[in-house]
Design an enzyme around this catalytic site. Structure first.
Site, PDB file in Angstrom:
ATOM      1  N   CYS A   1       0.817  -1.222   0.000  1.00  0.00           N
ATOM      2  CA  CYS A   1       0.000   0.000   0.000  1.00  0.00           C
ATOM      3  C   CYS A   1       0.845   1.263   0.000  1.00  0.00           C
ATOM      4  O   CYS A   1       0.326   2.361  -0.166  1.00  0.00           O
ATOM      5  CB  CYS A   1      -0.926  -0.007   1.208  1.00  0.00           C
ATOM      6  SG  CYS A   1      -1.842  -1.547   1.371  1.00  0.00           S
TER       7      CYS A   1
ATOM      8  N   HIS B   1      -8.493   3.492  -2.366  1.00  0.00           N
ATOM      9  CA  HIS B   1      -7.129   3.062  -2.066  1.00  0.00           C
ATOM     10  C   HIS B   1      -6.594   2.091  -3.118  1.00  0.00           C
ATOM     11  O   HIS B   1      -6.448   0.907  -2.868  1.00  0.00           O
ATOM     12  CB  HIS B   1      -7.111   2.434  -0.669  1.00  0.00           C
ATOM     13  CG  HIS B   1      -5.777   1.913  -0.245  1.00  0.00           C
ATOM     14  ND1 HIS B   1      -4.590   2.498  -0.627  1.00  0.00           N
ATOM     15  CD2 HIS B   1      -5.435   0.848   0.540  1.00  0.00           C
ATOM     16  CE1 HIS B   1      -3.582   1.817  -0.103  1.00  0.00           C
ATOM     17  NE2 HIS B   1      -4.070   0.802   0.595  1.00  0.00           N
TER      18      HIS B   1
ATOM     19  N   ILE C   1     -12.842  -1.023  -3.041  1.00  0.00           N
ATOM     20  CA  ILE C   1     -11.848  -1.542  -3.982  1.00  0.00           C
ATOM     21  C   ILE C   1     -11.833  -0.614  -5.190  1.00  0.00           C
ATOM     22  O   ILE C   1     -12.835  -0.496  -5.894  1.00  0.00           O
ATOM     23  CB  ILE C   1     -12.186  -2.986  -4.367  1.00  0.00           C
ATOM     24  CG1 ILE C   1     -12.106  -3.864  -3.105  1.00  0.00           C
ATOM     25  CG2 ILE C   1     -11.242  -3.502  -5.440  1.00  0.00           C
ATOM     26  CD1 ILE C   1     -12.755  -5.207  -3.259  1.00  0.00           C
TER      27      ILE C   1
END
Ligand SMILES: [Zn+2]
Lengths: 385, 143
Positions: free
Chosen positions: A80, A335, A204
């Site tokens: 991430c 994200h 998502i």
């Protein structure tokens, strides 16, 4: 070290882009960032591209889409935090004097469902995958559950953090979620990993983001009136003391108690000679509600255990004591792993320039912080007007 | 592919090697390592100490009982898992000062609480292609 500035930023709206290749996705923010910087592509001397789930030729194809100029192109993979890792390496390449003009990009095209914490065939502790112990939201859920016992954190506090994200998401043209959900909506949504509900989790999203950075000396040639200084780049991985549930590849970023964030931010404060009281805006890595509590405590804005109360009382809002995740954060903005870190920089650059639009924080911030955590790593950047 | 030969004995295969072993008491015990210089314990066992990097570590069996440090009921299935949600994931604190991520089974999901006494056991989690039993460790409320 040479002074490094951000000259241009760009973002492709986070969401679902099933019909776009990653090259077409990344083209959008790179075009915007180049235009924003006033620097032509032919002047770019190196490129750093961040992505976790990408394939080996992606970075070259993304950059060569603008021209086969023969520059070095590096791909950074750091879960991430892949985007901020690309930004970090780009920063050091300019600060060290090796290059003057560098392109940074981050992108991700996500699959469906939960992201596994690794691949069984490649992991030493593969039993965690088979036994269902690699579920990322369960890791933070367990940390929050423990906080509920220790500090009295409540579901209402978690909902307050998510609702703050959903208040700002619809005001950010780049955010995936454009719908305003209330704290009651957040609490009523299905439970994923108790006490984390669906609306307490990042969606998502696919997405891409870019930035053009430059040495201050070179920036003057292009016109640096809108340039934002990168005051410092800091990074780390957890030490043995930060582990929860034993070591392994699945320690889940900084979920235990923010010790990694505390350690790296302390180093940043000391090296730059500032403190949290000087930084009025933070984009922090909180893929699940409660992540923000741990962050603002670890960054020194409040005492341990007070983070939830701060969100509940609105001290983290745009007009609060510290504006947290003004672009909707991971929960509303979305994200797409590699794109997140560079999108955080983009939002902060706009805020410091005073170009924050409907999300502009009122007190004319001079210093800002981008905090981006990957599975077991952290990158932290301080920006200055 | 794998064919069962008539009379061939079925085997019991651990899902992952090295996590637990059969003791002389006929029971399975978890296997950990402890650094001889800094005394830190790690589970699963490590070749090198996670703090100082020393290879001078001793391997030993953990206690069979621990306490629930924290927990979360998981209602979504991750990609590779062979466990069907909903299930309880727990972080169990062991007397040897080490924490273990585990499935908490054989319990009413609603009854799980902090500090609950739990004990390790080994359970069949699937059958492989050759018909062997694949086993893994879990925890359950202590008797
Ligand atoms: Zn040691």
């Amino acid at each position: 070290m040479n002074e490094v500035v951000v000259m241009g930023v760009g973002t492709l709206r986070f969401g679902r882009w099933p019909n776009k290749s990653v090259i077409e996705m990344a083209e959008v923010p790179i075009e915007i960032a180049l235009k924003d910087s006033g620097i032509p592509f032919k002047d770019i001397q190196a490129a750093y591209v961040g992505s976790e789930l990408g394939h080996f030729p992606d970075a070259r194809m993304i950059v060569q889409n603008f021209g086969w100029t023969g520059i070095p192109i590096s791909q950074m993979q750091q879960a991430c935090a892949s985007g901020s890792a690309a930004f970090r390496e780009a920063y050091f390449s300019v600060a060290s004097g090796r290059y003057d003009v560098v392109l940074v990009a981050g992108y991700e095209k996500m699959g469906k469902g939960l992201i596994p914490g690794g691949v069984p065939e490649q992991d030493k502790e593969y039993h965690l995958h088979y036994m269902g112990l690699d579920v990322t939201p369960a890791r933070i859920a367990m940390a929050i559950k423990r906080r509920m016992l220790t500090y009295g954190d409540t579901a209402e506090m978690l909902a307050a953090e998510a609702a703050q994200c959903f208040e700002y998401g619809p005001l950010n043209p780049y955010a995936h979620n454009q719908k305003k959900y209330t704290a009651a909506d957040v609490l009523a949504s299905p439970m994923i990993c108790s006490p984390i509900t669906l609306l307490m989790s990042c969606p998502i999203s696919d997405g891409a983001s870019a930035a053009i950075i430059c040495s201050r000396k070179k920036a003057k040639q292009y016109g640096d009136s809108r340039a934002i200084t990168v005051a410092g780049s800091f990074a780390g991985t957890p030490d043995y003391n930060d582990l929860m549930g034993g070591p392994g590849p699945h320690i889940g970023g900084d979920f235990k108690g923010g010790k990694l964030t505390a350690r790296v931010s302390k180093e940043a404060y000391e090296k730059i000679g500032i403190g949290p009281e000087d930084i009025k805006i933070v984009q922090c890595h909180a893929p699940f509600a409660g992540g923000g509590f741990i962050c603002i405590e670890a960054l020194g804005y409040c005492r341990e255990g007070e983070g939830g109360k701060w969100f509940l009382e609105g001290k983290t809002k745009i007009d609060g004591q510290v504006a947290v995740n003004t672009d909707g954060g991971l929960i509303a903005r979305g994200h797409p792993l590699g794109a997140t870190g560079v999108a955080e920089i983009g939002e902060l650059v706009r805020q410091l320039r005073g170009e924050g639009g409907a999300l502009q924080i009122p007190n004319k911030p001079k210093v800002a912080m981008a905090h981006n955590v990957g599975l077991g790593c952290l990158n932290l950047h301080i920006l200055k007007k | 592919m794998s064919e069962n030969v008539a009379g061939a004995e079925k085997m019991t295969i651990p899902l992952q090697e090295g996590l637990f072993e059969m003791g002389s008491d006929g029971k399975y015990h978890l296997v950990a390592s402890r650094c001889k210089s800094c005394k830190l314990t790690f589970f699963p066992k490590r070749k090198y100490c996670g703090k100082c990097g020393s290879a001078d570590v001793e391997v030993f069996n953990l206690s069979d009982r621990g306490k629930v440090y924290t927990f979360s009921q998981v209602d979504r299935k991750s990609v590779y898992t062979i466990i069907e949600p909903p299930y309880m994931e727990a972080d169990v604190e062991m007397p040897e000062d080490v924490h273990i991520y585990t499935i908490l089974d054989q319990c009413d999901l609603k009854s799980v609480d902090f500090g609950m006494n739990v004990e390790v056991y080994v359970d069949k989690v699937k059958q492989d292609e050759a018909g062997n039993d694949v086993i893994a460790f879990k925890f359950k409320p202590a008797a």
